[in-house]
Design an enzyme around this catalytic site. Structure first.
Site, PDB file in Angstrom:
ATOM      1  N   GLU A 165       0.031   2.969  -0.984  1.00 34.04           N
ATOM      2  CA  GLU A 165       0.513   1.593  -1.169  1.00 34.04           C
ATOM      3  C   GLU A 165       0.231   1.102  -2.591  1.00 34.04           C
ATOM      4  OE1 GLU A 165      -1.533   0.127   2.452  1.00 34.04           O
ATOM      5  OE2 GLU A 165       0.425  -0.704   2.984  1.00 34.04           O
ATOM      6  N   GLU A 214      -2.132   5.186   8.829  1.00 29.76           N
ATOM      7  CA  GLU A 214      -2.795   4.086   9.557  1.00 29.76           C
ATOM      8  C   GLU A 214      -2.542   4.122  11.055  1.00 29.76           C
ATOM      9  OE1 GLU A 214      -1.257   3.893   6.705  1.00 29.76           O
ATOM     10  OE2 GLU A 214      -2.523   2.773   5.317  1.00 29.76           O
TER      11      GLU A 214
END
Ligand code: NAI
Length: 694
Positions: free
Chosen positions: A105, A125
């Protein structure tokens, strides 16, 4: 220093330096923000490169800060990414080895990305029951396309950087020196000038986005019915597609905060940390010297010995396999080969590899061939006399410093160690059947086991890809000692009014891979029978239902005899309820003057799961298991306990110990209630509003 700042040829180089994987802890996030600010303020600097020191660009969130205020303290990763995007000087992420989760990210927040080959790119995640919380669901589809991004986000699976070469994720892939490539790319970008691109401004192109999303939803529904996170990943991606970046980003945040609170995410995080915690032993420091283990000996080529040997062959370690008779040895070798050939047929292994692994076996009937082994694991018959013979021989022939392990499932390891002059070298390695498949390894620490031996075996377990959990010495260790209480309740419920299929169905609906009766039929009902016969002798005061003995008296040992609690058609594993068995159970109740009653599914689940909890609490209290998460790891990896519930002890925490104790006391008043005296630890935690997993 979490982020090093240096200027190279007019380019500010921010080096993330937070070993082992440059986790984005608070100091690292702060360092990046400060570095970007400093570079923008410095007139000499024309561009910025962010690169990782050591083994990774960045592995994402810093797991040591999980559940601490630092995890959410500003600057959050979202803020860091805004700062990157807002930099007037171009920011280039230079990616090597690992860019995962928050690490990816972060890179997506840079204006440009340059990568080396073989870098693992992932948003994992979902494996912790979450979704990427810093724009991953919005930015990744904008560079790799909707389909690739959705697959990556929903599965969490890493993709090597070269497989993404055709996408817009990387502006350059380099085989050469990464920093040099990034520096020259950064200088060119600065030379070009103008506004630098932001991923958020890109469009998600897809001919039929809604159609694809619906297809993905259907696929996820089929495989992830107990986990909310994969569904939320799709929702968040869809939001970005239909309502744009900003709305998508806000929705992603909302979903993240909601998912963190779900019991499923808590369970997955518990399992993730539990696995790491299991390998840490309080009084064995990480610096404890380990012994060299390069040559393995396995004694007994039966059900367990063969599977145990395969673990080491798969890891490339040579194995001396010893039997008493040539035909037993031949049979054992044939089974190992058969298992490998089956993998070839499924396309999981090549014939060359099979031959290479088989060539690592040195079959023998002579103990002297074990003289050079660094570790010898015994998997002979479960009789103390036989174990004694074996360990006395090992003591005579094994080289000094060799580790002597027993795969016993019930015998006293300290007794076994006492057959040798070197009890410090003796340890239990309790594999589960099939030993080449099951993840769990209970490592049994005897009262004399040397710390170096323990540390060596724990390290070796990782090499053979097992989840190792340390257990003290007691009958059944952690897993089987608890399952005995569970089976005991299952049998009580049969005589009180339930039937095998109902009990199995109820607990399977709760999420167990297999109910107690299907499990017993698979393992062999004779094994439990042998244990019960021993109990009748050793603990005559302990009350057992004898209904299972009746079944065994008929020779119904389970799948291997074609019938057990269920009937099996030859060659098939489908359990068919048996009228004969049901009648036998009803007749047994009558004979015992037990008035059968309707037992609800809720009672079945409570009695089965809480019997595990109560015994687990005793195991903790006695120090047989060092921590509640160790027990949970045993149940998650060895007994098919539903992963989304996190193991019996976490489940009890979720229900609340106050409620757990009340339920136990309720069952204590019923028939067969003597099993329900709450363990001291249950009572104590209930009174203090405490948890097993603090
Ligand atoms: P098995 O009967 O399939 O194999 C035992 C093998 O040991 C036989 O091939 C036998 O010929 C050989 N053997 C017997 N005495 C020997 C000696 N003195 N020297 C060399 N070889 C000898 O038994 P299984 O199921 O493999 O069990 C072995 C051990 O593993 C037992 O201690 C058992 O409690 C334990 N265990 C078994 C599990 C299971 O599910 N079967 C699970 C976990 C542990």
């Amino acid at each position: 220093m979490a982020v090093d700042y240096a200027i190279r040829d007019g380019v500010a180089v921010l080096t993330l330096d937070n070993p082992p994987v440059n986790g984005l802890g608070h100091a690292t996030r702060l360092g990046i923000v400060e570095g970007i600010g400093r570079a923008n303020d410095d007139a000499i600097v024309r561009a910025i490169v962010i690169i990782g020191a050591g083994r990774a660009f960045s592995g994402g969130a810093d797991i040591t800060e999980f559940n601490t205020p630092k995890a959410t303290q500003e600057p959050t990763l979202g803020t860091v990414i805004k700062v990157l995007e807002g930099s007037t000087k171009p920011v280039v992420a230079a990616i090597h080895a690992v860019a995962m989760g928050g690490g990816l990210e972060l890179a997506l927040g840079a204006h440009y990305r340059v990568a080396g080959p073989g870098a693992q790119i992932a948003l994992p995640e979902v494996k912790l029951g979450l979704l990427p919380g810093a724009g991953g669901t919005q930015r990744l589809p904008r560079v790799v396309g909707l389909e690739t991004a959705l697959n990556m986000i929903v599965t969490g699976t890493p993709v090597p950087s070269e497989k993404l070469a055709q996408t817009a994720l990387f502006d350059e892939l380099t085989e050469g020196d990464l920093l040099n490539a990034a520096l020259s790319f950064a200088k060119q970008a600065a030379d070009r000038g103008g506004a630098h691109p932001k991923v958020r401004d890109r469009k998600i192109e897809h001919p039929n986005a809604q159609g694809f999303i619906q297809f993905a939803r259907n696929s996820v529904a089929a495989v992830a019915k107990h986990f909310p996170a994969p569904h939320k990943c799709i929702d968040a991606i869809e939001k970005g597609v239909t309502e744009g970046f900003e709305r998508g980003l806000a929705f992603e945040r909302e979903c993240f905060l909601a998912l963190v609170q779900t019991p499923e995410s808590r369970a997955l995080r518990h399992a993730f940390f539990g696995e790491r915690a299991a390998s840490k032993i309080a009084d064995v420091s990480s610096g404890t010297p380990v012994r060299k283990v390069e040559r393995i000996g396995v004694i007994g080529a039966g059900t367990m010995g063969g599977g145990i040997a395969m673990n080491f062959l798969n890891a490339g370690l040579p194995v001396v396999l010893l039997e008493t008779k040539q035909d037993a040895l031949d049979r054992g070798l044939a089974t190992i080969r058969g298992n490998y050939e089956a993998q070839v047929r499924k396309g999981r292994l090549t014939q060359d590899k099979v031959e290479a692994r088989m060539a690592l076996i040195h079959p023998t009937l002579a103990y002297d061939d074990l003289a050079h082994a660094d570790l010898i694991i015994e998997a002979v018959f479960e009789e103390l006399g036989v174990k004694e013979q074996v360990f006395r021989k090992l003591d005579a022939i094994a080289k000094p410093g060799a580790i002597l392990a027993s795969n016993t499932s019930t015998l006293d390891l300290d007794r076994i160690a006492s057959f040798t002059q070197r009890p410090g070298d003796v340890i239990g390695m309790h594999f589960f059947s099939p030993a080449n498949v099951m993840k769990l390894l209970e490592v049994v620490r005897g009262s004399h086991t040397d710390k170096g031996v323990l540390a060596t075996v724990m390290q070796l377990a990782k090499k053979i890809k097992k989840t190792a959990v340390v257990s003290g010495v007691c009958d059944g260790f952690i897993g089987n000692r608890m399952i005995e209480q569970y089976i005991r309740q299952a049998l009580f419920m049969l005589e009180e009014g339930a039937l095998p299929a109902q009990i199995d169905r109820a607990i399977e609906q709760f999420g167990f891979a297999m109910g107690p009766f299907r499990m017993s039929d698979l393992a062999g009902n004779d094994i439990g029978w042998a244990i019960r016969k021993r109990r009748y002798q050793e603990q005559p005061e302990l009350h057992y239902s004898r209904v299972a003995d009746r079944l065994c008296e008929l020779g119904r040992f389970g799948q291997k005899t074609g019938s057990g609690w269920y009937d099996y058609q030859s060659g098939k594993r489908d359990a068919q309820p048996s009228k004969l068995v049901d009648d036998l159970i009803v007749a047994y109740s009558k004979e015992q003057n037990i008035e059968r009653r309707r037992i609800g599914d809720e009672e079945i689940v409570e009695r089965l799961v809480l019997s595990l909890v109560n015994e687990g609490a005793k195991i903790l209290e006695e120090g047989i298991a060092a921590k509640a998460s160790d027990i949970d790891m045993v149940y998650l990896t060895g007994y098919g306990f539903p992963l989304w519930r996190g193991g019996p002890m976490l489940y009890a925490d979720t229900v609340g110990l106050y409620n757990v104790e009340r339920t136990m006391r309720k069952y204590a008043k019923q028939a067969n209630g003597e099993a329900w005296e709450p363990a001291a630890r249950v009572t104590r935690l209930a009174a203090a509003d405490g948890r097993f997993n603090a």
